[in-house]
Design an enzyme around this catalytic site. Structure first.
Site, PDB file in Angstrom:
ATOM      1  N   ASP A 191       2.995  42.026 -15.868  1.00 23.46           N
ATOM      2  CA  ASP A 191       3.908  42.958 -15.334  1.00 23.46           C
ATOM      3  C   ASP A 191       5.379  43.020 -15.706  1.00 23.46           C
ATOM      4  OD1 ASP A 191       4.654  40.701 -13.709  1.00 23.46           O
ATOM      5  OD2 ASP A 191       4.634  41.803 -11.931  1.00 23.46           O
TER       6      ASP A 191
ATOM      7  N   GLU B  29       0.004  35.257 -16.101  1.00 26.66           N
ATOM      8  CA  GLU B  29      -0.574  35.981 -14.932  1.00 26.66           C
ATOM      9  C   GLU B  29      -1.899  36.158 -14.816  1.00 26.66           C
ATOM     10  OE1 GLU B  29       2.056  37.029 -16.619  1.00 26.66           O
ATOM     11  OE2 GLU B  29       3.636  37.434 -15.371  1.00 26.66           O
TER      12      GLU B  29
END
Lengths: 687, 383
Positions: B153, B145
């Site tokens: 997340d 990410e």
């Protein structure tokens, strides 16, 4: 709580049936078994308080920020560092990891573990800038780290504290540039390991009476330190028994046959390989009721010679040819100027005491939200401990006091890091009063929490009981609490005399209320009145003011009868004690109000209001001075008592969020704060 | 994270099979490497919810069709929604996905995830939180990410922070790829089974007809093998990983790595520094903070925090790196994102703080997780 004898509301037959049910459930325990059955037998299931308690009414994170006050992220970083290392003895209990030193290790093993942990923290840069960086920001960071370390283990915090705050602090404050250049960086990197030899077997709080004696030899330009008798042996010197290579030595300085009072010197006691230096004798202080991870030792100096430069000469110096030089002629003032910077010890002790109360309360309150005892209806479910008003009365006022004193501790820290010559007196008085008040409060809280946890409080792994032994010493070191409180009263009296003599208003220490007319207390107290800042403030001021007046008049009366001032003080100890407490309570209250007014969040403000009233009212209820001197009428005292019980009820729903707001990670609490059923299950015992 | 193409009808995106008391759910979007779009996430959520009540079901097996288990959440889709002016659609996606992650983390029935291929981002979210994670020689795990302008997340701040030492920071910040052996070594996988034995393993599981964790574990162990770590594996570099990734700030981490690299021509350190320098500075800072907070929290608290963060990322108030990252990596594929702020030192603590605060919009609410009666205590933390 109800007594342990069978209650009359429950027939013995019902009891037997209940026991049979419980036993058969134990025997046929099926984890996938029917849930409703399990639910009606609460003693067999554990429900995390997070599920059973109402959602937090206020923002816990915001409250935590207010409580910890500063360097939140630095704290979390250090918590991370600790839980991530095997050195901190992580243990799985009931599916969670807890870090706690193995207190079942021998004293010697515990001392070595403390040292290894210090090395780990050193390698990870925790101590960077502790002595080489200046300014409030660097100091607050240092304080935050010390808070976290102390939440893990008292020994670790003390060992670090002695090295940085006492040894390092002495060099910083008593030394001059040549000492700073030579020692500070090496201290920060643990190239040298320092200790601090002040206390002697014969003299503790009375530093001016120590017997170690130092003379000067102008031929070799050396000082000669000597322990003239057994009562002059240095005692309780943390770090001296095993690890320290150097020490600060406090000693009388005798120059040309004239005693110049107490001075501080640097002496080496071990070489780099750990061998004890010539003319130094070291013995162990032995096993203690706490702090066994700290190697406290005893030291004798047999005419030890040290270079002239090793005198810490910020206040006074000796010239190469042996002349005593000092800008401050009066030895009393010299001594005061000398010791003033050492208040950091009292600051860190006061702060750490409050963190220990937080640990104790977080554990005891979490336990009381999951543990049940006795039913109030026949064969009805047993009642949660904290649902008993009596249990609330035991824990919640202490919780409110801990909040109040936490604000007091934060204030003390900021006062200390902003220190300037004009603040020295204030810092001395506030740190003395708060150190005594907060450490006494901590011992009382830990005892109550231990009892509130019942037998589980006895287990070392559950921390609360063990912490009592660990922290008992706080009421003694860096100044005996009683002596400190007497100093507070003496200082207040000096303020009083000065104000009266010069006919000037009181200024500073929060004593401005003395300039106003005596507050008038309503003859009938309503709930609204009792929960107002004004009333609470008035009550605390009224007591302080009256006690100060009484104390001053008793002293002057005694002096008028021909007693010496010193003797008068000794004889007026009762009022002095009351006055010291009155000052501290009022000053702490003020820091609470100050913190409360900075808060803008409405929910936070309202909960802080409850806590503040609880703090004030429980103080009124507990100190008999309010009744003894008639600040509260008998009726009003009864009203206050009722209000405290009411506040207990109102705080009860917030108990969980209030201890969560302490920001202590789960791993630093204990198994009974979580799933104590699983922790204690047979299958856990098999692992 | 796959390109956006029209999808086949929703029901087929998750294939559902029944074998004795087991339910086998198969992610079936192979062209997109089984990237999770909204229909898949909400279908999985329904399946998990329904099945929990079904007393006849004892075991869940989750796997993917093709060479991926699941390459992540379909963020390209989310980005398209947001660029059309509604970040709330994206919020709805994440809300549903995180609720699914939470359900899996607190699920009452054992779940076996067969990770025979790519496991990234959202793919980790539907597997790592479950009880058993079976890696194979085909497994590739990553949390990429930070290179996308996002942050780890799907509850990653929970499981990454529980990895040994400071591996979580390393994996989460650099987006390092792990093979099956490394997954087992770090604990991301609970077992390693050679790919050719997977089908027999599945048969054995169905035959066992049990929800007993001990029985299931021993069955998987029968098919397991101890893989050997590659010589170049980062797992041999734990000392330096701990030394550098334990540092308080991203800047400190990089400077520690640079100090270590100085004078040596250590490829591994250099490429680690490289991947940190290529990642979004904002992402790095919020990711580090998130993992650090995660270490002290339960999975629920982690997801609530990540939801706040992802809402801030989507609103793009402090930085629009998420859109830039998706443009550069997923859409234009020029692999040359222009991050804004462009340097670590330009991302202030105040800006980072903002990502962790509530979103200041009238009808915005924190992620509310469903109450779970069987909440495992490791999943709870008070902070």
């Amino acid at each position: 709580m109800a007594s342990s004898s069978p209650s009359s509301s429950c027939s013995s037959m019902e009891k037997i049936n209940f026991r049979t049910k419980v036993l058969s459930r134990h025997l046929n325990h099926d984890p996938t078994g029917d849930k409703p059955f399990l639910q009606c037998s609460p003693c067999l299931s554990y429900t995390p308080p997070e599920l059973s308690e109402p959602n937090s009414f206020f923002d816990v994170k915001l409250m935590r920020k207010l409580m910890d006050g500063h360097n939140i992220e630095d704290r979390d970083w250090l918590y991370n560092l600790i839980v991530q290392s095997k050195l901190f003895n992580p243990q799985e209990k009931g599916g969670k990891i807890f870090v706690l030193p193995d207190y079942n290790q021998s004293m010697e093993q515990q001392r070595e573990m403390t040292m290894k942990r210090i090395e780990y923290l050193l390698d990870n840069g925790v101590f960077q800038g502790w002595l080489t960086r200046k300014g409030p920001e660097a100091e607050l960071r240092k304080f935050a780290f010390l808070d976290v370390v102390g939440i893990f283990d008292h020994s670790l915090a003390i060992k670090i504290g002695v090295h940085f705050f006492l040894w390092g602090g002495a060099i910083q404050f008593f030394g001059t540039k040549r000492h700073h250049d030579k020692w500070l960086k090496d201290t920060e990197d643990y190239v040298v390991k320092g200790c601090f030899s002040m206390t002697e077997l014969g003299h503790g709080s009375n530093v001016r009476g120590i017997e170690t004696i130092t003379t000067y030899d102008s031929n070799t330009r050396e000082f000669i330190i000597n322990t003239p008798c057994e009562s002059a042996q240095k005692y309780w010197i943390g770090g001296a028994a095993n690890h320290a290579t150097h020490t600060i030595v406090f000693s009388q300085l005798n120059i040309n046959g004239r005693n110049q009072g107490v001075h501080a010197f640097i002496a080496q006691i071990r070489d780099a390989n750990g061998n004890i230096c010539p003319n130094i004798r070291i013995a162990d202080c032995g096993h203690k009721i706490g702090l066994n991870g700290v190697d406290n030792g005893r030291l004798w100096f047999d005419n030890v010679r040290i270079p002239r430069e090793n005198l810490l000469n910020s206040v006074a110096d000796v010239s190469p040819d042996g002349q005593y030089l000092s800008a401050i002629k009066d030895p009393d003032q010299r001594f005061a100027a000398f010791l003033a910077p050492l208040t950091s010890g009292r600051v860190t002790i006061a702060v750490s005491a409050i963190y220990q109360s937080k640990i104790g309360l977080a554990i005891a309150i979490r336990y009381s939200l999951t543990r049940r005892a006795f039913s109030v209806t026949p064969s009805g479910p047993e009642v949660l401990l904290l649902d008993y008003p009596s249990h609330q009365r035991r824990l919640l006022p202490l919780l409110a006091k801990t909040y109040a004193m936490s604000f007091g501790a934060n204030y003390l820290k900021t006062l200390y890091v902003k220190r300037a010559p004009a603040l020295i007196k204030t810092i001395h008085i506030v740190s003395s009063g708060f150190k005594a008040a907060l450490t006494w409060h901590n011992m009382r809280t830990l005892q109550e929490c231990r009892e509130a946890c019942g037998g589980q409080g006895m287990k070392t792994e559950n921390r609360v009981g063990h912490l009592k032994g660990e922290y008992d010493v706080q009421s003694t070191f860096e100044g005996d609490n009683n002596v400190l409180m007497q100093q507070v009263s003496k200082a207040l009296l000096a303020e009083y005399v000065a104000a009266k003599k010069r006919n000037k208003p009181f200024e500073g220490l929060g004593l401005e209320h003395m300039n106003k007319p005596s507050p008038v207390i309503p003859s009938q107290l309503t709930s609204t009145v009792m929960r107002s800042i004004d009333f609470e403030h008035d009550m605390l001021c009224l007591r302080e003011r009256d006690l100060l007046n009484r104390f001053a008049s008793e002293i002057s009366q005694r002096q008028a009868q021909g007693e010496s001032k010193e003797h008068a003080f000794v004889m007026s100890y009762q009022l002095a004690e009351d006055l010291g407490r009155a000052f501290s309570d009022r000053a702490i209250f003020q820091t609470f109000v100050d913190a409360e007014t900075t808060v803008t969040d409405a929910t936070l403000k309202s909960i802080l209001g409850l806590l503040r009233s609880m703090y004030a009212l429980v103080t009124l209820e507990e100190d008999s001075a309010f009744l003894r001197y008639g600040y509260l009428s008998v009726d009003n005292a009864a009203a206050v008592r009722k209000e405290v019980a009411k506040l207990c009820r109102e705080l009860r729903p917030h108990a969980l969020s209030l201890v969560s707001s302490f920001g202590i990670p789960d791993a630093f609490l204990s198994p009974i704060a979580f799933n104590w059923l699983e922790t204690n299950s047979w299958s856990s015992a098999q692992r | 994270m796959a390109p956006v193409t029209p999808t086949s009808s929703e029901t087929e995106l998750i294939l559902v099979e029944e074998k004795s008391s087991a339910r086998i759910w198969v992610l079936n979007r192979p062209k997109q490497l089984n990237a999770l779009n909204f229909p898949m996430v909400s279908r999985l959520l329904d399946l998990f919810l329904e099945t929990e009540k079904d007393l006849s079901v004892k075991l869940i097996v989750l796997k993917g069709i093709g060479r991926a288990f699941c390459a992540g959440g379909d963020v390209a889709n989310v980005v398209r929604d947001i660029s059309q002016g509604n970040w709330r659609l994206g919020a709805h996606f994440f809300r549903t996905e995180f609720t699914l992650n939470y359900l899996i983390a607190t699920y009452s029935k054992p779940q076996v995830s067969i990770l025979n291929g790519i496991v990234m981002g959202g793919g980790a979210g539907v597997s790592i939180h479950g009880r058993f994670r079976v890696a194979t020689e085909n497994s590739v795990f990553a949390m990429p990410e930070t290179a996308l302008g996002l942050f780890p997340d799907i509850g990653a701040s929970y499981f990454l922070s529980k990895l040994p030492g400071f591996l979580g920071e390393y994996v989460g910040l650099t987006g390092a790829r792990l093979d099956g052996a490394e997954m087992l070594a770090t604990g991301l996988a609970t077992h390693f089974v050679p790919a050719q034995r997977i089908s027999s393993l599945e048969e054995a599981l169905y035959k066992a007809n049990s929800s007993d964790l001990g029985i299931i574990s021993s069955i998987i162990s029968e098919f397991s093998q101890v893989p050997t770590l590659k010589e170049k594996s980062f797992y041999h570099r734990l000392t330096i990983i701990n030394k550098s990734f334990s540092r308080r700030t991203v800047e400190d981490i990089i400077s520690t790595l640079e100090r270590e690299a100085a004078g040596s021509n250590d490829d591994w350190i250099l490429s680690t520094i490289q991947s940190l320098k290529k990642a979004s500075p904002t992402s790095l800072k919020i990711s580090l903070r998130s993992i650090r907070e995660g270490r002290l929290q339960g999975v629920g608290k982690c997801l609530v925090r990540e939801y706040r963060m992802v809402c801030h990322v989507m609103r793009g108030e402090m930085s629009k790196d998420f859109f830039e990252g998706c443009r550069a990596i997923l859409l234009d594929k020029d692999r040359n994102p222009k991050w804004q702020p462009s340097k670590l030192e330009l991302v202030s603590d105040k800006m980072v703080d903002r990502y962790f605060s509530k979103v200041d919009e009238d009808d915005w609410e924190d992620l509310e997780l469903p109450p779970r009666s069987n909440l495992p205590h490791h999943a709870i933390a008070k902070l």
